[in-house]
Design a protein around this motif. Structure first.
Motif, PDB file in Angstrom:
ATOM      1  N   PHE A  71      17.439   1.400 -12.693  1.00 17.24           N
ATOM      2  CA  PHE A  71      16.302   2.193 -12.663  1.00 17.24           C
ATOM      3  C   PHE A  71      15.936   2.481 -14.112  1.00 17.24           C
ATOM      4  N   GLN A  72      14.629   2.900 -14.137  1.00 13.34           N
ATOM      5  CA  GLN A  72      14.240   3.407 -15.603  1.00 13.34           C
ATOM      6  C   GLN A  72      14.755   4.506 -16.291  1.00 13.34           C
ATOM      7  N   LYS A  73      15.114   5.451 -15.195  1.00 10.43           N
ATOM      8  CA  LYS A  73      15.979   6.689 -16.093  1.00 10.43           C
ATOM      9  C   LYS A  73      17.346   6.567 -15.580  1.00 10.43           C
ATOM     10  N   TRP A  80       0.812  -1.133   0.025  1.00  8.58           N
ATOM     11  CA  TRP A  80       0.038   0.056   0.126  1.00  8.58           C
ATOM     12  C   TRP A  80       0.959   1.296  -0.076  1.00  8.58           C
ATOM     13  N   PHE A  81       0.295   2.395  -0.826  1.00  3.90           N
ATOM     14  CA  PHE A  81       0.826   3.501  -0.510  1.00  3.90           C
ATOM     15  C   PHE A  81      -0.231   4.315   0.270  1.00  3.90           C
ATOM     16  N   GLY A  82      -0.134   4.629   1.458  1.00  2.56           N
ATOM     17  CA  GLY A  82      -1.107   5.132   2.303  1.00  2.56           C
ATOM     18  C   GLY A  82      -2.368   4.191   2.273  1.00  2.56           C
ATOM     19  N   GLU A  83      -3.295   4.829   1.783  1.00  2.00           N
ATOM     20  CA  GLU A  83      -4.504   3.696   1.780  1.00  2.00           C
ATOM     21  C   GLU A  83      -4.967   3.307   0.381  1.00  2.00           C
ATOM     22  N   ASN A  84      -3.830   3.427  -0.210  1.00  2.00           N
ATOM     23  CA  ASN A  84      -4.039   3.092  -1.850  1.00  2.00           C
ATOM     24  C   ASN A  84      -3.460   1.586  -1.984  1.00  2.00           C
ATOM     25  N   CYS A  85      -4.181   0.792  -2.277  1.00  2.00           N
ATOM     26  CA  CYS A  85      -3.429  -0.865  -2.304  1.00  2.00           C
ATOM     27  C   CYS A  85      -3.056  -0.734  -3.946  1.00  2.00           C
ATOM     28  N   VAL A  86      -1.723  -0.947  -3.850  1.00  2.00           N
ATOM     29  CA  VAL A  86      -1.061  -1.157  -5.417  1.00  2.00           C
ATOM     30  C   VAL A  86      -0.750  -2.338  -5.830  1.00  2.00           C
ATOM     31  N   LEU A  87      -0.426  -3.431  -4.749  1.00  2.00           N
ATOM     32  CA  LEU A  87      -0.322  -4.737  -5.081  1.00  2.00           C
ATOM     33  C   LEU A  87      -1.146  -5.678  -3.892  1.00  2.00           C
ATOM     34  N   GLY A 125       2.419  -5.383 -18.220  1.00  2.00           N
ATOM     35  CA  GLY A 125       1.169  -4.812 -17.782  1.00  2.00           C
ATOM     36  C   GLY A 125       0.967  -3.205 -17.977  1.00  2.00           C
ATOM     37  N   PRO A 126      -0.386  -2.806 -17.939  1.00  2.00           N
ATOM     38  CA  PRO A 126      -0.443  -1.383 -18.241  1.00  2.00           C
ATOM     39  C   PRO A 126       0.150  -0.549 -17.109  1.00  2.00           C
ATOM     40  N   SER A 127       0.214   0.779 -17.507  1.00  2.00           N
ATOM     41  CA  SER A 127       0.713   1.634 -16.591  1.00  2.00           C
ATOM     42  C   SER A 127       0.182   1.829 -15.191  1.00  2.00           C
ATOM     43  N   GLY A 128       0.773   1.633 -14.138  1.00  2.00           N
ATOM     44  CA  GLY A 128       0.187   2.134 -13.015  1.00  2.00           C
ATOM     45  C   GLY A 128      -0.334   0.658 -12.219  1.00  2.00           C
ATOM     46  N   SER A 129       0.159  -0.259 -12.897  1.00  2.00           N
ATOM     47  CA  SER A 129      -0.430  -1.740 -12.310  1.00  2.00           C
ATOM     48  C   SER A 129       0.447  -2.219 -11.209  1.00  2.00           C
ATOM     49  N   GLY A 130       1.432  -1.641 -11.003  1.00  2.00           N
ATOM     50  CA  GLY A 130       2.280  -2.023 -10.079  1.00  2.00           C
ATOM     51  C   GLY A 130       3.494  -2.786 -10.278  1.00  2.00           C
ATOM     52  N   LYS A 131       3.932  -2.708 -11.447  1.00  2.00           N
ATOM     53  CA  LYS A 131       5.266  -3.528 -12.004  1.00  2.00           C
ATOM     54  C   LYS A 131       6.419  -3.099 -11.163  1.00  2.00           C
ATOM     55  N   SER A 132       6.529  -1.657 -11.283  1.00  2.00           N
ATOM     56  CA  SER A 132       7.652  -0.959 -10.424  1.00  2.00           C
ATOM     57  C   SER A 132       7.598  -1.075  -9.088  1.00  2.00           C
ATOM     58  N   THR A 133       6.511  -0.874  -8.455  1.00  2.00           N
ATOM     59  CA  THR A 133       6.297  -1.296  -6.891  1.00  2.00           C
ATOM     60  C   THR A 133       6.739  -2.773  -6.532  1.00  2.00           C
ATOM     61  N   PHE A 134       6.239  -3.751  -7.621  1.00  2.00           N
ATOM     62  CA  PHE A 134       6.825  -5.185  -7.083  1.00  2.00           C
ATOM     63  C   PHE A 134       8.367  -5.042  -7.424  1.00  2.00           C
ATOM     64  N   THR A 140       9.009  -4.190 -18.619  1.00  2.00           N
ATOM     65  CA  THR A 140       9.032  -3.557 -19.869  1.00  2.00           C
ATOM     66  C   THR A 140       7.471  -3.301 -20.622  1.00  2.00           C
ATOM     67  N   HIS A 141       7.629  -2.416 -21.376  1.00  2.00           N
ATOM     68  CA  HIS A 141       6.196  -2.080 -22.153  1.00  2.00           C
ATOM     69  C   HIS A 141       6.326  -2.556 -23.408  1.00  2.00           C
ATOM     70  N   ASP A 142       7.351  -3.143 -23.852  1.00  2.00           N
ATOM     71  CA  ASP A 142       7.707  -3.590 -25.092  1.00  2.00           C
ATOM     72  C   ASP A 142       7.253  -5.053 -25.462  1.00  2.00           C
ATOM     73  N   SER A 183      11.986   2.964   2.191  1.00  2.00           N
ATOM     74  CA  SER A 183      12.081   4.458   2.728  1.00  2.00           C
ATOM     75  C   SER A 183      11.152   5.515   2.057  1.00  2.00           C
ATOM     76  N   VAL A 184      10.107   4.948   1.396  1.00  3.95           N
ATOM     77  CA  VAL A 184       9.017   5.849   0.834  1.00  3.95           C
ATOM     78  C   VAL A 184       7.803   5.995   2.013  1.00  3.95           C
ATOM     79  N   PRO A 185       7.669   7.243   2.425  1.00  2.00           N
ATOM     80  CA  PRO A 185       6.889   7.465   3.469  1.00  2.00           C
ATOM     81  C   PRO A 185       5.490   6.937   2.896  1.00  2.00           C
ATOM     82  N   ASP A 241      14.359  -2.025 -14.471  1.00  2.00           N
ATOM     83  CA  ASP A 241      12.977  -1.224 -14.652  1.00  2.00           C
ATOM     84  C   ASP A 241      13.005  -0.492 -15.804  1.00  2.00           C
ATOM     85  N   GLU A 242      12.537  -1.160 -16.977  1.00  2.00           N
ATOM     86  CA  GLU A 242      12.408  -0.624 -18.371  1.00  2.00           C
ATOM     87  C   GLU A 242      13.736   0.080 -18.722  1.00  2.00           C
ATOM     88  N   PRO A 243      14.572  -0.920 -18.757  1.00  5.17           N
ATOM     89  CA  PRO A 243      16.042  -0.818 -19.186  1.00  5.17           C
ATOM     90  C   PRO A 243      16.240   0.083 -20.565  1.00  5.17           C
TER      91      PRO A 243
HETATM   92  N1  LIG Z   1       5.857   6.875  -4.186  1.00  5.64           N
HETATM   93  C1  LIG Z   1       4.523   6.717  -4.305  1.00  5.64           C
HETATM   94  N2  LIG Z   1       3.605   7.273  -3.576  1.00  5.64           N
HETATM   95  C2  LIG Z   1       2.174   7.075  -3.606  1.00  5.64           C
HETATM   96  N3  LIG Z   1       1.829   6.251  -4.669  1.00  5.64           N
HETATM   97  C3  LIG Z   1       2.706   5.542  -5.417  1.00  5.64           C
HETATM   98  C4  LIG Z   1       4.182   5.776  -5.325  1.00  5.64           C
HETATM   99  N4  LIG Z   1       4.628   5.045  -6.278  1.00  5.64           N
HETATM  100  C5  LIG Z   1       3.795   4.583  -6.998  1.00  5.64           C
HETATM  101  N5  LIG Z   1       2.533   5.074  -6.660  1.00  5.64           N
HETATM  102  C6  LIG Z   1       1.258   4.251  -7.236  1.00  5.64           C
HETATM  103  O1  LIG Z   1       1.432   2.937  -7.054  1.00  5.64           O
HETATM  104  C7  LIG Z   1       0.503   2.614  -8.242  1.00  5.64           C
HETATM  105  C8  LIG Z   1       1.505   1.595  -9.080  1.00  5.64           C
HETATM  106  O2  LIG Z   1       2.859   2.212  -9.473  1.00  5.64           O
HETATM  107  P1  LIG Z   1       3.779   1.560 -10.244  1.00  5.64           P
HETATM  108  O3  LIG Z   1       4.914   2.736 -10.586  1.00  5.64           O
HETATM  109  O4  LIG Z   1       4.150   0.514  -9.700  1.00  5.64           O
HETATM  110  O5  LIG Z   1       3.346   1.342 -11.606  1.00  5.64           O
HETATM  111  P2  LIG Z   1       3.748   0.571 -12.958  1.00  5.64           P
HETATM  112  O6  LIG Z   1       3.283  -0.649 -13.293  1.00  5.64           O
HETATM  113  O7  LIG Z   1       5.359   0.544 -12.806  1.00  5.64           O
HETATM  114  O8  LIG Z   1       3.712   1.686 -13.776  1.00  5.64           O
HETATM  115  P3  LIG Z   1       4.523   2.294 -15.179  1.00  5.64           P
HETATM  116  O9  LIG Z   1       4.425   1.164 -16.311  1.00  5.64           O
HETATM  117  O10 LIG Z   1       3.937   3.575 -15.786  1.00  5.64           O
HETATM  118  O11 LIG Z   1       5.843   2.336 -14.713  1.00  5.64           O
HETATM  119  C9  LIG Z   1       0.329   3.623  -9.050  1.00  5.64           C
HETATM  120  O12 LIG Z   1      -1.320   3.908  -9.125  1.00  5.64           O
HETATM  121  C10 LIG Z   1       1.049   4.952  -8.521  1.00  5.64           C
HETATM  122  O13 LIG Z   1       0.315   6.123  -8.479  1.00  5.64           O
END
Ligand SMILES: Nc1ncnc2c1ncn2[C@@H]1O[C@H](COP(=O)(O)OP(=O)(O)OP(=O)(O)O)[C@@H](O)[C@H]1O
Ligand SMILES: [Mg+2]
Lengths: 284, 284
Positions: free
Chosen positions: A123-125, A45-52, A69-78, A234-236, A88-90, A203-205
């Motif tokens: 990292f991606q960048k 979770w990020f705060g109350e937002n369940c991302v995985l 997976g589509p953008s925002g699906s939690g790939k980077s988070t995983f 990757t998105h490709d 270290s992310v608040p 992450d998206e090298p």
């Molecule tokens: N530091 C953060 N604080 C709050 N929410 C975050 C944070 N990082 C990511 N999120 C949220 O977590 C969700 C998943 O993000 P994530 O970066 O894992 O997506 P992604 O699949 O990697 O997308 P993309 O393909 O665009 O990189 C998104 O809704 C994003 O807004």
């Protein structure tokens, strides 16, 4: 059940575990000999937002696993959860277990540094430090006592395995910021390799580089596969098809499906994955 | 209605006037001091001790006293400013606490310098019984320099993008290594700039050190920390109090010129340091 409901579920239960994984875990083909990473009911979770929500999977050693997976699906988070960069992310919270090379932090038997020593991440960048190319490669070894000749060896080896040596061996003392973006990305890979990890997270090298540099990074990844376990976002889709051994498909924070390359691109996989992988489009 | 082009002309004229008032004042001031001070200036003026309450002789011990006090003050400031900036930027999570720290530093910066002098007089000289001591003066000057130095260090640390820290963690650094290898090099530029700006201000301060650290005549190089010194600003003050004596006045202008030159050198070094120790973030 769509993943959106899982999120509301998590909320209702006051961040308790969402119901066990809704992902249909299908590891098809020969069972991999060893697992590098094992996730069990892992949620974040990020705060109350369940991302995985409730990710359960195993990632095999010595193979390339692509996360799509589509953008925002939690790939980077995983990916970032694997080496605990998110810690270290608040307001980041996690639940469930995620063990890397048998090290499970929740069991308090291993330390964060121990775990991160096994895992390199790019990292991606590309993010190089404003120092010389050589110092950048050796950056992760700061604080270790290494002789000068050893250092030179490590620099040469890492740059060679990152396929960058030929381009930069005459300018090792120049600032790394003078490199092109694609070169910087490979420098980041070399820097990660210099600390001798077992697992490489990418992450998206190839996202921020031109197609040619992208191809050279791709062939580099294929070469690295023999020595490292590689997990890459990757998105490709075509790139995935070219280099992936295994594919994990995320959508809305849930692991929808994972399987071998052949399986995921065959007719046997689920409707959702097929839609995404065929047309890079999905409604989930 | 005034036509648009007239409006434009008026606006340009006004900004131009403001510019010339500003630079004109500065130039006028500097030219006056150079004209009045130059006749007094000579090698023997710089390198011989004052005689006759400063009306004859030079300002050697005043220069030494000034430099001693501000350099020791700077040595006190560096760890305090660096420490509090690191704590606030890397360890404090709550925005409210960060804000409170910033506001209190700003408030400290706004305290009139004479108040610091009184504080030093009461705490050190009266309560702790140190007597008139240059070290107490250095401490008071250090307290006055802490806000600018801390704020500017903090600012440059906070301008460092998170990805640099994350790349550090990904290389296997723990938090203190990330701070040492990544955050402090970034903060250094702000530290040096802030410190030099603080120094340029502190070097000209008279009020806070007048009662606690300086004597008006008869001092040489101190051999212990509880001795008074003489400084340029307090020397100028005492010389202008003998304004009926043309020799004293001439030396007052001479000492002012030396003081201005010192401030100028410090400010120039601040500019130089700022351009040399560029931000990590700017170079990418
Ligand atoms: N530091 C953060 N604080 C709050 N929410 C975050 C944070 N990082 C990511 N999120 C949220 O977590 C969700 C998943 O993000 P994530 O970066 O894992 O997506 P992604 O699949 O990697 O997308 P993309 O393909 O665009 O990189 C998104 O809704 C994003 O807004
Ligand atoms: Mg991402």
């Amino acid at each position: 059940m769509p993943a959106v409901n899982l999120k509301t579920l998590a909320k209702e239960f006051n961040y308790a575990m969402p119901q066990t994984s809704k992902s249909y875990l299908k590891l098809v083909g020969e069972k991999p000999a060893e697992t590098a990473i094992k996730a069990e009911n892992f949620s974040a979770w990020f705060g109350e937002n369940c991302v995985l929500s409730g990710v359960t999977t195993q990632i095999a050693k010595g193979r390339i696993t692509c996360i799509v997976g589509p953008s925002g699906s939690g790939k980077s988070t995983f990916l970032r959860s694997i080496n605990r960069i998110n810690d270290s992310v608040p307001r980041y919270k996690m639940h469930g277990s995620l063990s890397v090379e048998g090290l499970d932090l929740d069991k308090k038997t291993s330390s964060l540094t121990q775990l991160r020593a096994q895992v390199g991440m790019v990292f991606q960048k590309p993010c190089v430090f404003p120092r010389s190319i050589k110092e950048n490669v050796l950056f992760g070894l700061r604080g270790h006592k290494i002789s000068r000749t050893e250092k030179d060896q490590i620099v040469e080896q890492s740059l060679k395995s990152a396929a960058l040596w030929n381009e930069v061996h005459l300018r090792l003392d120049q600032s790394a910021t003078t490199l092109s973006l694609g070169q910087q990305q490979r420098l980041c890979i070399a820097r990660a390799l210099a600390v001798k990890p077992k697992i490489l997270l990418l992450d998206e090298p190839t996202a921020s580089v031109d197609p040619v540099s992208g191809r050279s990074i791709e062939s580099l990844i294929l070469k690295l596969k023999h020595d490292y376990t590689i997990i890459m976002v990757t998105h490709d889709i075509r790139q995935t098809k070219r280099i992936a051994d295994d594919i994990m498909f995320f959508c809305s924070g849930a692991l929808i499906e994972c399987g071998t390359n052949e399986f995921m691109f065959s007719k046997e996989c689920s409707e959702q994955s097929r839609l995404y992988l065929d047309e890079a489009f999905c409604e989930c | 209605m005034i036509s648009r082009s007239t409006q434009n002309t008026i606006f340009t004229g006004l900004t131009c006037a403001a510019f010339f008032i500003c630079t004109g004042l500065l130039c006028g001031l500097i030219i006056t001091i150079i004209f009045k001070g130059l006749p007094a200036l000579s090698l023997s003026f710089l390198f011989s001790p004052a005689q006759d309450f400063g009306a004859s002789g030079g300002i050697l011990y005043q220069i030494l006293g000034t430099l001693l006090m501000v350099i020791v003050a700077a040595i006190f400031v560096v760890p305090i400013a660096l420490g509090s900036a690191i704590y606030s930027s890397e360890y404090l999570r709550s925005h409210r606490k960060k804000r409170i720290l910033e506001l209190s530093l700003l408030a400290l910066n706004g305290v009139p310098s004479i108040t610091f002098g009184l504080f030093g007089l009461i705490l050190f000289v009266n309560i702790l019984g140190t007597g008139i001591s240059w070290m107490v003066g250095s401490i008071i000057l250090a307290i006055m320099m802490v806000p600018t130095t801390t704020l500017s260090t903090l600012q440059s640390m906070q301008s460092l993008p998170m990805t640099y820290r994350e790349n550090g963690y990904a290389l296997g650094f723990n938090r203190s290594q990330v701070i040492r290898y990544i955050v402090i090099p970034q903060g250094l530029q702000g530290l040096v700039t802030g410190l030099l700006i603080g120094l340029a201000r502190a070097i000209g301060e008279t009020a806070p050190i007048m009662f606690i650290a300086t004597a008006f005549s008869g001092v040489t190089v101190p051999i212990s920390v509880v001795e008074p010194v003489s400084t340029l600003p307090t020397h100028i003050l005492s010389l202008t109090q003998q304004a009926t004596n043309p020799d004293a006045l001439k030396n007052a202008w001479g000492a002012s010129l030396v003081l201005i030159i010192l401030v100028f050198i410090i400010s120039l070094s601040a500019f130089y340091a700022r351009s040399k120790l560029k931000n990590l973030s700017q170079r990418v």
